[in-house]
Motif scaffolding. Sequence first.
Motif, PDB file in Angstrom:
ATOM      1  N   LEU A  14       0.631  -0.910   0.095  1.00  0.00           N
ATOM      2  CA  LEU A  14      -0.007   0.216  -0.127  1.00  0.00           C
ATOM      3  C   LEU A  14       1.024   1.350  -0.164  1.00  0.00           C
ATOM      4  CD1 LEU A  14      -2.865  -1.229   2.570  1.00  0.00           C
ATOM      5  CD2 LEU A  14      -3.297  -1.489   0.553  1.00  0.00           C
ATOM      6  N   SER A  15       2.031   1.057   0.521  1.00  0.00           N
ATOM      7  CA  SER A  15       2.552   2.419   0.682  1.00  0.00           C
ATOM      8  C   SER A  15       3.524   2.545  -0.322  1.00  0.00           C
ATOM      9  CB  SER A  15       3.929   2.240   1.832  1.00  0.00           C
ATOM     10  OG  SER A  15       3.387   2.265   3.144  1.00  0.00           O
ATOM     11  N   ALA A  16       3.589   1.449  -0.979  1.00  0.00           N
ATOM     12  CA  ALA A  16       5.116   1.372  -2.857  1.00  0.00           C
ATOM     13  C   ALA A  16       4.024   1.641  -3.642  1.00  0.00           C
ATOM     14  CB  ALA A  16       5.651   0.203  -2.742  1.00  0.00           C
ATOM     15  N   CYS A  17       1.775   1.410  -3.711  1.00  0.00           N
ATOM     16  CA  CYS A  17       1.677   2.253  -5.218  1.00  0.00           C
ATOM     17  C   CYS A  17       0.713   3.001  -4.621  1.00  0.00           C
ATOM     18  CB  CYS A  17       0.262   0.059  -4.928  1.00  0.00           C
ATOM     19  SG  CYS A  17       2.277  -1.005  -5.415  1.00  0.00           S
ATOM     20  N   LYS A  36      -7.060   1.015  -5.982  1.00  0.00           N
ATOM     21  CA  LYS A  36      -8.270   1.623  -5.139  1.00  0.00           C
ATOM     22  C   LYS A  36      -8.824   0.462  -4.405  1.00  0.00           C
ATOM     23  CE  LYS A  36      -8.295   5.745  -7.300  1.00  0.00           C
ATOM     24  NZ  LYS A  36      -6.984   5.361  -7.822  1.00  0.00           N
ATOM     25  N   TRP A  37      -8.918  -0.629  -4.484  1.00  0.00           N
ATOM     26  CA  TRP A  37      -8.968  -2.132  -3.918  1.00  0.00           C
ATOM     27  C   TRP A  37      -8.489  -2.840  -3.577  1.00  0.00           C
ATOM     28  CZ3 TRP A  37     -11.693  -6.030  -7.914  1.00  0.00           C
ATOM     29  CH2 TRP A  37     -12.181  -7.005  -7.317  1.00  0.00           C
ATOM     30  N   ALA A  38      -7.986  -3.445  -2.498  1.00  0.00           N
ATOM     31  CA  ALA A  38      -7.674  -4.884  -2.034  1.00  0.00           C
ATOM     32  C   ALA A  38      -8.043  -5.841  -1.715  1.00  0.00           C
ATOM     33  CB  ALA A  38      -6.738  -4.272  -0.598  1.00  0.00           C
ATOM     34  N   HIS A  39      -8.108  -6.964  -1.738  1.00  0.00           N
ATOM     35  CA  HIS A  39      -9.114  -8.267  -1.913  1.00  0.00           C
ATOM     36  C   HIS A  39      -8.760  -9.271  -1.155  1.00  0.00           C
ATOM     37  CE1 HIS A  39     -12.741 -10.431  -2.621  1.00  0.00           C
ATOM     38  NE2 HIS A  39     -12.081 -11.671  -3.134  1.00  0.00           N
ATOM     39  N   THR A  56      -1.076   1.276   8.401  1.00  0.00           N
ATOM     40  CA  THR A  56      -1.498   1.483   6.514  1.00  0.00           C
ATOM     41  C   THR A  56      -2.316   0.840   6.141  1.00  0.00           C
ATOM     42  OG1 THR A  56       1.210   1.401   7.208  1.00  0.00           O
ATOM     43  CG2 THR A  56      -0.181   1.099   5.031  1.00  0.00           C
ATOM     44  N   LEU A  57      -2.899  -0.230   6.879  1.00  0.00           N
ATOM     45  CA  LEU A  57      -4.332  -0.299   6.412  1.00  0.00           C
ATOM     46  C   LEU A  57      -5.946   0.164   6.443  1.00  0.00           C
ATOM     47  CD1 LEU A  57      -6.014  -2.473   3.761  1.00  0.00           C
ATOM     48  CD2 LEU A  57      -5.679  -3.916   6.350  1.00  0.00           C
ATOM     49  N   THR A  58      -5.954   0.635   7.860  1.00  0.00           N
ATOM     50  CA  THR A  58      -6.832   1.121   7.829  1.00  0.00           C
ATOM     51  C   THR A  58      -7.085   2.490   7.945  1.00  0.00           C
ATOM     52  OG1 THR A  58      -6.153   1.408  10.310  1.00  0.00           O
ATOM     53  CG2 THR A  58      -6.997  -0.749  10.119  1.00  0.00           C
TER      54      THR A  58
END
Length: 228
Positions: A80-83, A87-90, A103-105
């Motif tokens: 998440l930090s590098a990209c 828009k979506w994580a599954h 980072t995720l929340t």
Amino acid sequence: MSSDPRPIVRPANVLVLSKDPDDPNNKPVYDALGPSSPLGKITATCATVEDVKGLDPSVLSSVSVLFLAWADADLVAAALSACPSVKWAHSRSAGVEGMVSPTLTSHPCRMTNAKGCFSRTLAEYCMSACGYFAKDFKRLEAQKAEKRWDQYAVKEMSTQTMGVVGYGDIGRACGALAKAYGMRVLALRRDPSLCDGDPVVDAAYGSDGVGEMLAESDYVLVAAPLTA
């Protein structure tokens, strides 16, 4: 997937985060995002944080979707930090507790999970575990090792009761299979009224009835999420 009538707004560039890139459970995703797929493509597969850091910046900037297959929190956070365009994580699994990090929340992407994907498999595992004790498989294994085949009495599961803590998709799948064995099924959930009319459930309890349910159960399945 090609029969879906909804238009494809933008093909997805998918980064797969998987501790085992060769996991056969990932194959449907790999097949759906093959070279000729209009849905998008898999840009890379990463098993470690170092894998993410080793990707070309042009690849990282193009990623719009993360597919998470048993990825841990550090790996997800690194991606998440590098990209910057995600828009979506599954998550391929229903449980996401091992992936959660600040980072995720705090990330604006949409997070989804695969609720129900493994419910049947987990239900079969649950019944295998019940059978292990009801039929005393440990004794059979000991007899096998000793080349001795004594007869012994076993329990009939149809006379027993299963208590389900967390009657969601997995809990219900386990309860349904237990019911097929002839077992009595008890459910514990926040709102027991949601079990009204459910043919699987013989009795439902709220959180204040946990003691009563446990006292009536021969087997207890805990299917509540760790995030509950």
